[in-house]
Design a protein around this motif. Structure first.
Motif, PDB file in Angstrom:
ATOM      1  N   ARG A 225      43.371 115.486 118.256  1.00  0.00           N
ATOM      2  CA  ARG A 225      44.113 115.920 116.676  1.00  0.00           C
ATOM      3  C   ARG A 225      43.992 114.386 115.825  1.00  0.00           C
ATOM      4  O   ARG A 225      45.238 113.722 115.771  1.00  0.00           O
ATOM      5  CB  ARG A 225      45.587 116.408 117.427  1.00  0.00           C
ATOM      6  CG  ARG A 225      45.337 117.779 118.072  1.00  0.00           C
ATOM      7  CD  ARG A 225      45.120 118.824 117.444  1.00  0.00           C
ATOM      8  NE  ARG A 225      45.964 119.454 116.790  1.00  0.00           N
ATOM      9  CZ  ARG A 225      47.432 119.840 116.574  1.00  0.00           C
ATOM     10  NH1 ARG A 225      47.202 119.870 118.393  1.00  0.00           N
ATOM     11  NH2 ARG A 225      48.624 119.547 115.951  1.00  0.00           N
ATOM     12  N   ASN A 226      42.810 113.693 115.374  1.00  0.00           N
ATOM     13  CA  ASN A 226      43.163 112.881 114.506  1.00  0.00           C
ATOM     14  C   ASN A 226      44.079 113.006 113.328  1.00  0.00           C
ATOM     15  O   ASN A 226      45.085 112.000 112.323  1.00  0.00           O
ATOM     16  CB  ASN A 226      42.024 112.368 114.174  1.00  0.00           C
ATOM     17  CG  ASN A 226      41.481 112.066 114.634  1.00  0.00           C
ATOM     18  OD1 ASN A 226      41.303 110.986 116.067  1.00  0.00           O
ATOM     19  ND2 ASN A 226      39.730 112.069 115.252  1.00  0.00           N
ATOM     20  N   ALA A 227      44.608 114.195 112.502  1.00  0.00           N
ATOM     21  CA  ALA A 227      44.959 113.993 111.411  1.00  0.00           C
ATOM     22  C   ALA A 227      46.873 114.868 111.788  1.00  0.00           C
ATOM     23  O   ALA A 227      47.501 113.835 110.874  1.00  0.00           O
ATOM     24  CB  ALA A 227      44.928 115.794 110.725  1.00  0.00           C
ATOM     25  N   ALA A 228      47.043 114.688 112.930  1.00  0.00           N
ATOM     26  CA  ALA A 228      48.386 115.201 113.250  1.00  0.00           C
ATOM     27  C   ALA A 228      48.400 113.142 113.609  1.00  0.00           C
ATOM     28  O   ALA A 228      50.046 113.329 113.768  1.00  0.00           O
ATOM     29  CB  ALA A 228      48.024 115.906 114.589  1.00  0.00           C
ATOM     30  N   ALA A 229      47.939 113.066 114.032  1.00  0.00           N
ATOM     31  CA  ALA A 229      48.026 111.666 114.600  1.00  0.00           C
ATOM     32  C   ALA A 229      48.644 110.878 113.908  1.00  0.00           C
ATOM     33  O   ALA A 229      49.541 109.498 113.279  1.00  0.00           O
ATOM     34  CB  ALA A 229      46.663 110.933 115.491  1.00  0.00           C
ATOM     35  N   LEU A 230      47.623 110.941 112.545  1.00  0.00           N
ATOM     36  CA  LEU A 230      47.660 109.604 111.056  1.00  0.00           C
ATOM     37  C   LEU A 230      49.269 110.025 111.012  1.00  0.00           C
ATOM     38  O   LEU A 230      49.674 109.177 110.177  1.00  0.00           O
ATOM     39  CB  LEU A 230      46.443 109.657 110.213  1.00  0.00           C
ATOM     40  CG  LEU A 230      46.643 109.639 109.614  1.00  0.00           C
ATOM     41  CD1 LEU A 230      47.036 108.162 109.112  1.00  0.00           C
ATOM     42  CD2 LEU A 230      45.359 110.161 107.831  1.00  0.00           C
ATOM     43  N   ALA A 231      49.388 111.242 110.585  1.00  0.00           N
ATOM     44  CA  ALA A 231      50.504 112.026 109.950  1.00  0.00           C
ATOM     45  C   ALA A 231      51.808 111.208 110.640  1.00  0.00           C
ATOM     46  O   ALA A 231      52.713 110.736 110.126  1.00  0.00           O
ATOM     47  CB  ALA A 231      50.862 112.884 109.834  1.00  0.00           C
ATOM     48  N   ALA A 268      39.766 105.801 111.972  1.00  0.00           N
ATOM     49  CA  ALA A 268      38.996 107.046 112.314  1.00  0.00           C
ATOM     50  C   ALA A 268      39.180 108.154 111.301  1.00  0.00           C
ATOM     51  O   ALA A 268      38.194 108.886 111.129  1.00  0.00           O
ATOM     52  CB  ALA A 268      40.474 107.498 113.490  1.00  0.00           C
ATOM     53  N   ALA A 269      39.800 107.485 110.309  1.00  0.00           N
ATOM     54  CA  ALA A 269      39.908 109.219 108.934  1.00  0.00           C
ATOM     55  C   ALA A 269      39.181 108.308 107.774  1.00  0.00           C
ATOM     56  O   ALA A 269      38.873 109.309 107.080  1.00  0.00           O
ATOM     57  CB  ALA A 269      41.543 109.544 108.397  1.00  0.00           C
ATOM     58  N   GLY A 270      38.212 107.013 108.422  1.00  0.00           N
ATOM     59  CA  GLY A 270      36.962 107.313 107.250  1.00  0.00           C
ATOM     60  C   GLY A 270      37.468 106.328 105.857  1.00  0.00           C
ATOM     61  O   GLY A 270      37.023 106.039 105.117  1.00  0.00           O
ATOM     62  N   GLN A 271      39.117 105.782 106.143  1.00  0.00           N
ATOM     63  CA  GLN A 271      39.768 105.302 105.326  1.00  0.00           C
ATOM     64  C   GLN A 271      39.636 103.812 105.260  1.00  0.00           C
ATOM     65  O   GLN A 271      40.993 103.045 105.373  1.00  0.00           O
ATOM     66  CB  GLN A 271      41.640 105.888 104.289  1.00  0.00           C
ATOM     67  CG  GLN A 271      41.478 107.798 104.712  1.00  0.00           C
ATOM     68  CD  GLN A 271      42.689 107.778 104.745  1.00  0.00           C
ATOM     69  OE1 GLN A 271      43.694 107.158 104.100  1.00  0.00           O
ATOM     70  NE2 GLN A 271      42.810 109.366 106.019  1.00  0.00           N
ATOM     71  N   ASP A 272      38.790 102.846 105.108  1.00  0.00           N
ATOM     72  CA  ASP A 272      38.268 101.535 105.245  1.00  0.00           C
ATOM     73  C   ASP A 272      39.895 100.558 104.308  1.00  0.00           C
ATOM     74  O   ASP A 272      40.182  99.559 105.176  1.00  0.00           O
ATOM     75  CB  ASP A 272      37.415 101.096 104.747  1.00  0.00           C
ATOM     76  CG  ASP A 272      36.310 101.817 105.661  1.00  0.00           C
ATOM     77  OD1 ASP A 272      36.667 102.338 107.091  1.00  0.00           O
ATOM     78  OD2 ASP A 272      35.114 102.021 105.490  1.00  0.00           O
ATOM     79  N   GLN A 273      39.672 100.761 103.136  1.00  0.00           N
ATOM     80  CA  GLN A 273      40.839  99.920 102.635  1.00  0.00           C
ATOM     81  C   GLN A 273      42.227 100.304 103.072  1.00  0.00           C
ATOM     82  O   GLN A 273      43.236  98.713 102.815  1.00  0.00           O
ATOM     83  CB  GLN A 273      40.669 100.495 101.367  1.00  0.00           C
ATOM     84  CG  GLN A 273      39.519  99.778 100.307  1.00  0.00           C
ATOM     85  CD  GLN A 273      39.145  98.466 100.696  1.00  0.00           C
ATOM     86  OE1 GLN A 273      40.345  97.596 100.294  1.00  0.00           O
ATOM     87  NE2 GLN A 273      37.557  98.502 101.044  1.00  0.00           N
ATOM     88  N   GLN A 274      42.309 101.705 103.199  1.00  0.00           N
ATOM     89  CA  GLN A 274      43.888 101.233 103.597  1.00  0.00           C
ATOM     90  C   GLN A 274      44.305 101.476 105.009  1.00  0.00           C
ATOM     91  O   GLN A 274      45.362 100.491 105.515  1.00  0.00           O
ATOM     92  CB  GLN A 274      44.494 102.836 103.472  1.00  0.00           C
ATOM     93  CG  GLN A 274      44.120 103.911 102.987  1.00  0.00           C
ATOM     94  CD  GLN A 274      43.512 104.007 102.306  1.00  0.00           C
ATOM     95  OE1 GLN A 274      42.270 103.787 102.016  1.00  0.00           O
ATOM     96  NE2 GLN A 274      43.304 105.661 101.638  1.00  0.00           N
ATOM     97  N   ALA A 275      42.678 100.938 106.013  1.00  0.00           N
ATOM     98  CA  ALA A 275      43.142 100.437 107.442  1.00  0.00           C
ATOM     99  C   ALA A 275      43.071  98.572 107.146  1.00  0.00           C
ATOM    100  O   ALA A 275      43.833  98.564 107.730  1.00  0.00           O
ATOM    101  CB  ALA A 275      42.348 100.498 108.157  1.00  0.00           C
TER     102      ALA A 275
END
Length: 702
Positions: A225-231, A268-275
């Motif tokens: 549950r990647n979206a839930a993990a990120l939130a 994992a969400a493909g948000q490289d700059q935020q990572a």
């Protein structure tokens, strides 16, 4: 619980006589057990005897019987704790199970014992885990959760926090039994409980809510549950940032951990700059922590730095990347010199190799060599302790070191290092041929190439073994190893031709050509250049000019390079220019003047394009090609390319002084042919002046 606390609780329920008897008799039993354990054991025995007597009399529900049962449960719990402390897991489990039974009977009569029962269920779950009875541990934890839910429904202010703690324990046990979805449900419920508590008492429960959210992110990730993990981790980081602002000493480690996890979830969400931004913030936190508490936080800082370094493109060096690599290596060296030295050797070796790449890009070749050699020493230490796990890493590092040593002119050391890698791969291939035969064949090929460059004939045996091994590998995996076999055969053909083994050379060359043609048909984009290079190498052997088939071979190579240069001009125009210049030489040698002139004109046109784009690299090539062209022209026509070559050499660095001198002498001869006496004399005078200047410089050198 400390023994004094047990004594006070037992006294309060009227069991002083039992305690006195326990202390008296404990001294006579089990001399190997600690005094505390013997006292606990005796107290349990006396309490149990008293409960049994009351049960036999039918008075278990009487107040005194209730107190006696409670005392037994307390004593059992304390005995279980002491057994656990003294590494007696089976005894601890038996005592905990009995304590649960007592509390269940008491809670069946009086609801006030439910908190004790819930706590006993948590304890017995831990004992089940210690005895590798994980399914029973999960069942006990589920009962504890159910009991705390019942308690929290009526007294949330007292039992909600305990419910949340037990839900987290339930999540851990579900995860251990391969039930990530159930683990996620449990930790999600725990977060909801903490959210209600933090809403009512933020000062007391915000930290627990943040921890719960961090844990929720971990379990959500495991459940996919990647979206839930990120939130969840975003909220955890926000809460921990606020907490760290008020008490950085206490909460900065938690903030750093959440920022690191946040970086992973952004990845994992493909948000490289935020990572990258989150990882940099986590690293900043860990730097502050490591400055104050190096022993505690340098391992975390090292993990952050390694992660940052892994995101760097080694082909795009920069001062910032060099500084990052230097810092990472410094921290890892410190860790590798401490008590856990062995566990950091692999990370240190890997980062040293990355550091070496950055040093190479910065032009610091001596430091680059030192970094690779230090990496090799780390891997030697690892391989000495666990050869099966690390011998392959050491061999790969040695090959890299050999390549670097060769590049900096230490050819003998390079060859010796590559030969050491061969010995390691040979051992690995004996132990596990399926995994390492290809590594050994590749290493033998590299040793053969280096030996050929050094003119050492012993490399021929390595090459022949590489061919044999690749033939075996290709028989079972033709698509995987056909290219490597063709490369080895091509080198074998060149080598045999050079030492006069013409028949063997012809066989190897023909087989290499057959394989390259197969590969080019299967994947022209990947292998047309390999075929062209093989044909060119075949046509430029020492024996090739005497073979009438050489010109067609070279013409095919030129046609292939022409096709490649049309699609990828930056990569293949240099090879096409060289191939055409060589073709012109062959045409000229066979008296094919028109064909020679056409080929050299095409080569010069390409060289002009290359020199316009990269003058430092290709102006010397253009000058040399112009000299070659001059030799193919008549007396009047050859003056033009020779004069141009002279002008180019005049503008090049002193390393090309001898080329200029030679070209001036060629110009003088051309003027002699046309009776241009004064111009010929001027060219020779300039050449002599350059020679005199060079001799003077040599004499002045110390």
């Amino acid at each position: 619980m400390p023994l004094g606390g047990i004594v006070r609780r037992v006294v309060r329920v009227g069991m002083l006589g039992m305690l006195t008897a326990a202390v008296f008799t404990a001294r006579q039993r089990n001399p190997w057990a600690s005094a505390a354990l013997r006292i606990h054991e005796q107290l349990v025995g006396h309490c149990r005897d008293q409960v049994v007597r009351l049960a036999d009399n039918g008075t278990l529900t009487a107040p005194y019987a209730e107190a006696t049962s409670k005392a037994l449960a307390i004593a059992l719990g304390a005995f279980a704790v002491q057994c656990d402390a003294e590494n007696l897991p089976a005894d601890a489990l038996a005592a905990s199970e009995e304590a649960v039974g007592v509390y269940q009977r008491l809670a069946g009569v009086q609801r006030g014992y439910l908190p004790d029962l819930a706590d006993a269920l948590r304890s017995v779950a831990n004992c089940y885990d210690a005895n590798c009875m994980t399914v029973k541990g999960l069942a006990a934890t589920e009962q504890a959760v159910a009991t705390y839910r019942q308690l929290a429904s009526t007294r949330p202010e007292l039992y909600s926090a305990e419910l949340a703690v037990t839900l987290n324990l339930l999540a851990t046990r579900c995860e251990a039994l391969g039930r990530p979805a159930d683990a996620l449900l449990a930790v999600d419920e725990a977060v909801n409980v903490y959210r209600r508590l933090a809403s009512a008492s933020p000062d007391q429960y915000t930290a627990e809510l943040a921890t719960g959210l961090h844990t929720l992110a971990i379990h959500a990730t495991r459940a996919g549950r990647n979206a839930a993990a990120l939130a969840a981790v975003e909220e955890a980081a926000m809460l921990r940032r606020s907490l760290a602002q008020s008490d950085s000493e206490k909460y900065l480690p938690d903030l750093a951990a959440s920022l690191y996890l946040l970086a992973k979830r952004y990845d994992a969400a493909g948000q490289d700059q935020q990572a990258l931004a989150a990882l940099q913030k986590a690293t900043t936190c860990h730097r502050r922590l490591a400055d104050k508490h190096p022993n505690a936080f340098r391992p975390d800082l090292a993990a952050n730095l390694i992660e940052l370094l892994s995101r760097v493109d080694p082909d795009q060096p920069s001062p910032a990347t060099l500084d990052l690599a230097r810092e990472t290596v410094g921290i890892l060296r410190w860790l590798a010199s401490g008590p856990a030295a062995h566990s950091y050797q692999m990370d240190l070796a890997s980062c040293l190799l990355l550091y070496g790449q950055q040093l190479h890009a910065d032009g610091r070749e001596v430091d680059h060599s030192a970094a690779i050699e230090e990496a090799a020493e780390c891997l030697r230490r690892l391989a000495a302790g666990d050869p099966h796990a690390h011998r392959g890493d050491l061999a790969a590092c040695l090959l890299l070191l050999a390549e670097h040593l060769d590049a900096v002119g230490q050819s003998d050391r390079a060859l010796a290092t590559a030969e050491e890698a061969v010995r390691l791969y040979r051992q690995l291939a004996v132990d596990n041929p399926t995994a390492h035969s290809a590594d050994l064949a590749n290493c033998l090929h590299i040793v053969a190439m280096r030996s050929a460059e050094r003119g050492r004939r012993e490399g021929l045996a390595a090459l022949e073994e590489a061919v044999e091994r690749y033939q075996q590998l290709t028989a079972s995996h033709p698509r995987a190893y056909r290219s490597q076999l063709a490369s080895c055969l091509s080198l074998l053909g060149n080598w045999c031709d050079a030492i006069g083994q013409t028949e063997k050379a012809a066989v190897a060359t023909a087989e290499a050509e057959r394989l390259y043609r197969q590969l080019a048909r299967l994947d022209s984009d990947a292998h047309t250049s390999d075929l062209a290079a093989h044909l060119f190498a075949t046509a430029t052997r020492a024996t090739a000019p005497n073979d009438p088939e050489t010109i067609p071979i070279l013409q095919e190579a030129a046609n292939l390079y022409r096709h490649l240069a049309h699609a990828q001009p930056d990569e293949f125009r240099p090879q096409l220019a060289t191939c055409l210049a060589t073709l012109a030489e062959l045409h000229h040698a066979m008296g094919q003047w028109a064909e020679a002139l056409s080929a050299i004109e095409q080569s010069i046109a390409l060289s002009r394009q290359l020199a316009a784009d990269e003058p430092d690299a290709y102006q010397p090539v253009l000058a040399a090609t112009l000299r070659t062209m001059a030799g193919r022209l008549g007396p009047h026509a050859r003056l033009i390319p020779i004069n141009e070559a002279v002008e180019i050499y005049r503008g090049l660095p002193d390393t090309y002084r001898q080329n200029l001198v030679a070209t001036l002498h060629t110009l003088a001869l051309a003027h002699d042919e046309l009776d241009n006496t004064q111009l010929a004399a001027a060219a020779r005078a300039e050449a002599r002046a350059l020679d005199d200047e060079q001799r003077s410089r040599l004499l002045l050198q110390p």
